[in-house]
Scaffold this motif. Structure first.
Motif, PDB file in Angstrom:
ATOM      1  N   GLU A 247      33.299  25.877  19.572  1.00 46.91           N
ATOM      2  CA  GLU A 247      32.563  24.692  20.015  1.00 46.91           C
ATOM      3  C   GLU A 247      33.523  23.505  20.118  1.00 46.91           C
ATOM      4  O   GLU A 247      34.246  23.204  19.176  1.00 46.91           O
ATOM      5  CB  GLU A 247      31.469  24.387  18.978  1.00 46.91           C
ATOM      6  N   GLY A 248      33.586  22.884  21.274  1.00 46.29           N
ATOM      7  CA  GLY A 248      34.432  21.699  21.438  1.00 46.29           C
ATOM      8  C   GLY A 248      33.623  20.601  22.093  1.00 46.29           C
ATOM      9  O   GLY A 248      32.406  20.709  22.225  1.00 46.29           O
ATOM     10  N   ARG A 249      34.306  19.549  22.512  1.00 45.81           N
ATOM     11  CA  ARG A 249      33.608  18.442  23.175  1.00 45.81           C
ATOM     12  C   ARG A 249      33.076  18.868  24.535  1.00 45.81           C
ATOM     13  O   ARG A 249      32.044  18.402  24.996  1.00 45.81           O
ATOM     14  CB  ARG A 249      34.561  17.259  23.348  1.00 45.81           C
ATOM     15  N   LYS A 250      33.821  19.755  25.186  1.00 45.12           N
ATOM     16  CA  LYS A 250      33.370  20.260  26.482  1.00 45.12           C
ATOM     17  C   LYS A 250      33.519  21.775  26.493  1.00 45.12           C
ATOM     18  O   LYS A 250      33.860  22.383  25.487  1.00 45.12           O
ATOM     19  CB  LYS A 250      34.155  19.599  27.612  1.00 45.12           C
ATOM     20  N   LYS A 251      33.305  22.369  27.668  1.00 48.28           N
ATOM     21  CA  LYS A 251      33.258  23.828  27.710  1.00 48.28           C
ATOM     22  C   LYS A 251      34.627  24.474  27.474  1.00 48.28           C
ATOM     23  O   LYS A 251      35.604  24.152  28.142  1.00 48.28           O
ATOM     24  CB  LYS A 251      32.704  24.278  29.067  1.00 48.28           C
ATOM     25  N   SER A 252      34.660  25.420  26.536  1.00 51.66           N
ATOM     26  CA  SER A 252      35.891  26.142  26.242  1.00 51.66           C
ATOM     27  C   SER A 252      36.328  26.946  27.458  1.00 51.66           C
ATOM     28  O   SER A 252      35.511  27.520  28.182  1.00 51.66           O
ATOM     29  CB  SER A 252      35.661  27.087  25.063  1.00 51.66           C
ATOM     30  N   GLN A 253      37.649  27.012  27.670  1.00 58.39           N
ATOM     31  CA  GLN A 253      38.175  27.853  28.756  1.00 58.39           C
ATOM     32  C   GLN A 253      37.751  29.312  28.565  1.00 58.39           C
ATOM     33  O   GLN A 253      37.610  30.051  29.539  1.00 58.39           O
ATOM     34  CB  GLN A 253      39.699  27.754  28.816  1.00 58.39           C
ATOM     35  N   ILE A 254      37.538  29.715  27.313  1.00 56.54           N
ATOM     36  CA  ILE A 254      37.123  31.105  27.067  1.00 56.54           C
ATOM     37  C   ILE A 254      35.683  31.300  27.546  1.00 56.54           C
ATOM     38  O   ILE A 254      35.321  32.330  28.117  1.00 56.54           O
ATOM     39  CB  ILE A 254      37.236  31.470  25.561  1.00 56.54           C
ATOM     40  N   GLU A 255      34.868  30.287  27.329  1.00 58.04           N
ATOM     41  CA  GLU A 255      33.482  30.362  27.796  1.00 58.04           C
ATOM     42  C   GLU A 255      33.425  30.401  29.328  1.00 58.04           C
ATOM     43  O   GLU A 255      32.634  31.142  29.921  1.00 58.04           O
ATOM     44  CB  GLU A 255      32.698  29.154  27.257  1.00 58.04           C
ATOM     45  N   GLU A 256      34.280  29.610  29.962  1.00 58.08           N
ATOM     46  CA  GLU A 256      34.347  29.639  31.426  1.00 58.08           C
ATOM     47  C   GLU A 256      34.679  31.057  31.905  1.00 58.08           C
ATOM     48  O   GLU A 256      34.061  31.591  32.829  1.00 58.08           O
ATOM     49  CB  GLU A 256      35.405  28.649  31.947  1.00 58.08           C
ATOM     50  N   TYR A 257      35.648  31.674  31.248  1.00 60.64           N
ATOM     51  CA  TYR A 257      36.019  33.055  31.606  1.00 60.64           C
ATOM     52  C   TYR A 257      34.815  33.988  31.440  1.00 60.64           C
ATOM     53  O   TYR A 257      34.483  34.746  32.351  1.00 60.64           O
ATOM     54  CB  TYR A 257      37.189  33.537  30.721  1.00 60.64           C
ATOM     55  N   ILE A 258      34.179  33.915  30.268  1.00 62.06           N
ATOM     56  CA  ILE A 258      33.055  34.814  29.968  1.00 62.06           C
ATOM     57  C   ILE A 258      31.923  34.627  30.991  1.00 62.06           C
ATOM     58  O   ILE A 258      31.302  35.587  31.440  1.00 62.06           O
ATOM     59  CB  ILE A 258      32.519  34.551  28.529  1.00 62.06           C
ATOM     60  N   ASP A 259      31.696  33.378  31.387  1.00 65.80           N
ATOM     61  CA  ASP A 259      30.655  33.101  32.391  1.00 65.80           C
ATOM     62  C   ASP A 259      30.982  33.772  33.725  1.00 65.80           C
ATOM     63  O   ASP A 259      30.121  34.379  34.352  1.00 65.80           O
ATOM     64  CB  ASP A 259      30.529  31.594  32.645  1.00 65.80           C
ATOM     65  N   PHE A 260      32.230  33.626  34.164  1.00 66.71           N
ATOM     66  CA  PHE A 260      32.578  34.157  35.486  1.00 66.71           C
ATOM     67  C   PHE A 260      32.857  35.652  35.460  1.00 66.71           C
ATOM     68  O   PHE A 260      32.663  36.331  36.461  1.00 66.71           O
ATOM     69  CB  PHE A 260      33.772  33.383  36.086  1.00 66.71           C
ATOM     70  N   TYR A 261      33.310  36.172  34.339  1.00 63.45           N
ATOM     71  CA  TYR A 261      33.576  37.608  34.244  1.00 63.45           C
ATOM     72  C   TYR A 261      32.308  38.358  33.825  1.00 63.45           C
ATOM     73  O   TYR A 261      32.265  39.578  33.886  1.00 63.45           O
ATOM     74  CB  TYR A 261      34.715  37.884  33.245  1.00 63.45           C
ATOM     75  N   ASN A 262      31.288  37.604  33.446  1.00 56.69           N
ATOM     76  CA  ASN A 262      30.059  38.223  32.938  1.00 56.69           C
ATOM     77  C   ASN A 262      30.306  39.055  31.702  1.00 56.69           C
ATOM     78  O   ASN A 262      29.815  40.178  31.588  1.00 56.69           O
ATOM     79  CB  ASN A 262      29.395  39.090  34.008  1.00 56.69           C
ATOM     80  N   GLY A 263      31.070  38.511  30.787  1.00 53.22           N
ATOM     81  CA  GLY A 263      31.294  39.210  29.527  1.00 53.22           C
ATOM     82  C   GLY A 263      32.765  39.263  29.165  1.00 53.22           C
ATOM     83  O   GLY A 263      33.593  38.595  29.783  1.00 53.22           O
ATOM     84  N   ALA A 264      33.023  40.058  28.145  1.00 52.68           N
ATOM     85  CA  ALA A 264      34.389  40.163  27.621  1.00 52.68           C
ATOM     86  C   ALA A 264      35.288  40.912  28.589  1.00 52.68           C
ATOM     87  O   ALA A 264      34.823  41.771  29.340  1.00 52.68           O
ATOM     88  CB  ALA A 264      34.364  40.887  26.274  1.00 52.68           C
ATOM     89  N   GLY A 265      36.572  40.583  28.556  1.00 48.49           N
ATOM     90  CA  GLY A 265      37.525  41.284  29.417  1.00 48.49           C
ATOM     91  C   GLY A 265      38.939  40.785  29.197  1.00 48.49           C
ATOM     92  O   GLY A 265      39.182  39.906  28.357  1.00 48.49           O
ATOM     93  N   VAL A 266      39.871  41.353  29.967  1.00 47.02           N
ATOM     94  CA  VAL A 266      41.277  40.960  29.829  1.00 47.02           C
ATOM     95  C   VAL A 266      41.482  39.589  30.460  1.00 47.02           C
ATOM     96  O   VAL A 266      41.186  39.380  31.629  1.00 47.02           O
ATOM     97  CB  VAL A 266      42.213  42.002  30.478  1.00 47.02           C
ATOM     98  N   GLN A 267      42.011  38.651  29.662  1.00 45.04           N
ATOM     99  CA  GLN A 267      42.238  37.285  30.123  1.00 45.04           C
ATOM    100  C   GLN A 267      43.616  37.091  30.728  1.00 45.04           C
ATOM    101  O   GLN A 267      43.756  36.508  31.785  1.00 45.04           O
ATOM    102  CB  GLN A 267      42.097  36.301  28.948  1.00 45.04           C
TER     103      GLN A 267
END
Ligand code: TYF
Ligand code: FE
Length: 379
Positions: A247-267
């Motif tokens: 949790e940060g002030r704005k959206k984590s880059q990891i959350e952005e990845y998860i949103d666009f990848y639709n889940g966990a994956g190789v970053q």
């Protein structure tokens, strides 16, 4: 950082019980992509991978096509479906282009399967032997985070270019390599509060140990945040950092990845070179785009890292980042995402003794990522 470099050294010298999953190295990385022919051209022309092998209609495969490319020890397999429907299309629909398989080179794929599934791994591929007139390869596989899988590849009785089912691929077009040598590490992004679960998976199921841990105090910038632990196998050849959003002030880059990848994956896939200035100059000339760090980074960097062998000027010109630990220093740089979705990217790394991951660069790096997020409207 919960464990500093001193304890990193300690971890390395703790006597390990016998390794039940000896891994010789990364065998290949397979991406499922929408258009393997064009992706292969990109990895040839921009990255300098060499054509190796091909499977598709011409080799009797009706539903998919795969191109195998190699640069020194790094082997990529690019696979696209040839029909509608099926698992590959579904994977691409859900995730866009991305890594499906992180294949691990082992001496005994049957034993690797038995040891890992006995410890709780979910089966992806039961051990199977494939043969042609160049010998035989044994494959087996297990699931890991998201829809990503590990395939164990036993190839000690094989002398062909890649594996049975493929034929040599010899196009005339062969741009030169860019000096990439081997995969240094491959990073997985997992969902909220899932980092420990997947670190335990690598520890329990695959016998890996934790090298380093970063919490959100190490890595949070003004806005974004993440946590990361690095898992490594017995001989240290395989390093898998696992990130989760924090949790940060704005959206984590990891959350952005998860949103666009639709889940966990190789970053990201970190590839090693022994001349980062030449490699990055060449990649940039061929159109690979890198994250930009402000020039002020270079005003103070030598105060932080001390003396280095390289001239600072070309590093500054290219935007190469520098960090030091008690074993030496490292040079690293990160590409922008190499796909339309803001998902996977590459890191180019040159190690000069340092075995860490560039913690001293996290702030500059994550602020550069945030500037990209801002332009995408995803921060
Ligand atoms: O692999 C690493 O740990 C470094 C740093 O989203 C890093 O390359 C960590 C998280 C991230 C990007 C780079
Ligand atoms: Fe990395």
């Amino acid at each position: 950082m919960k464990t500093d470099n001193t304890s990193l050294n300690l971890e390395k010298t703790v006597p390990q019980a016998e390794d039940f999953l000896p891994i010789l190295g990364t065998d290949y990385v397979e991406l499922y992509v929408g258009n393997a022919k064009q992706a292969a051209h990109y990895y040839q022309s921009a990255w300098g991978f060499q054509p190796v092998a091909y499977a598709g209609l011409e080799t009797g495969i009706k539903d998919r096509v795969s191109y195998v490319l190699q640069q020194d020890k790094i082997r990529l397999v690019l696979t696209s479906p040839l029909q509608s429907g099926g698992d590959i299309n579904r994977h691409i629909d859900a995730h866009g282009d991305g890594v499906k398989v992180v294949a691990l080179w082992v001496d005994d794929a049957t034993k690797s399967y038995k040891e890992t599934t006995a410890r709780g791994a979910e089966s992806y591929l039961r051990p199977k032997t494939i043969e042609d007139n160049h010998g035989k390869v044994v494959l087996s596989g297990i699931h890991t985070y998201g829809e990503t899988v590990h395939i164990f590849v036993e190839r000690k009785d094989y002398r062909g270019v890649f594996m049975p089912g493929y034929r040599p691929w010899n196009p005339l077009y062969r741009p030169e390599g860019t000096g990439l040598k081997y995969i240094d590490h491959m990073v997985g992004n997992v969902g909220w509060n899932e980092m420990n679960k997947w670190c335990k998976f690598y520890a329990r199921v695959m016998g890996f140990a934790q090298l380093i841990s970063f919490d959100d105090n190490d890595i949070s910038t003004e806005y974004t945040a993440l946590m990361s632990k690095v898992m490594s196998n017995g001989n240290g050849r395989i390093k898998f950092p696992i990130n989760e959003p924090a949790e940060g002030r704005k959206k984590s880059q990891i959350e952005e990845y998860i949103d666009f990848y639709n889940g966990a994956g190789v970053q990201h896939i970190a590839v090693a070179t022994d001349n980062i200035i030449n490699t990055v100059s060449e990649l940039r000339d061929r159109g690979v785009e890198f994250l930009h760090v402000p020039e002020t980074y270079y005003d103070t960097v030598l105060d932080r890292v001390g003396e280095i062998d390289e001239d600072l000027e070309p590093l500054k010109e290219l935007g190469v980042l520098i960090d030091r630990d008690d074993e030496g220093y490292l040079l690293q740089i990160f590409t922008k995402p190499v796909l339309d979705r803001p998902t996977m990217f590459f890191e180019i790394i040159q190690r000069k003794g340092a075995q860490s991951f560039g913690k001293g660069n996290f702030k500059a790096l994550f602020e550069a990522i945030e500037r990209e997020q801002e332009q995408r409207g995803t921060l």
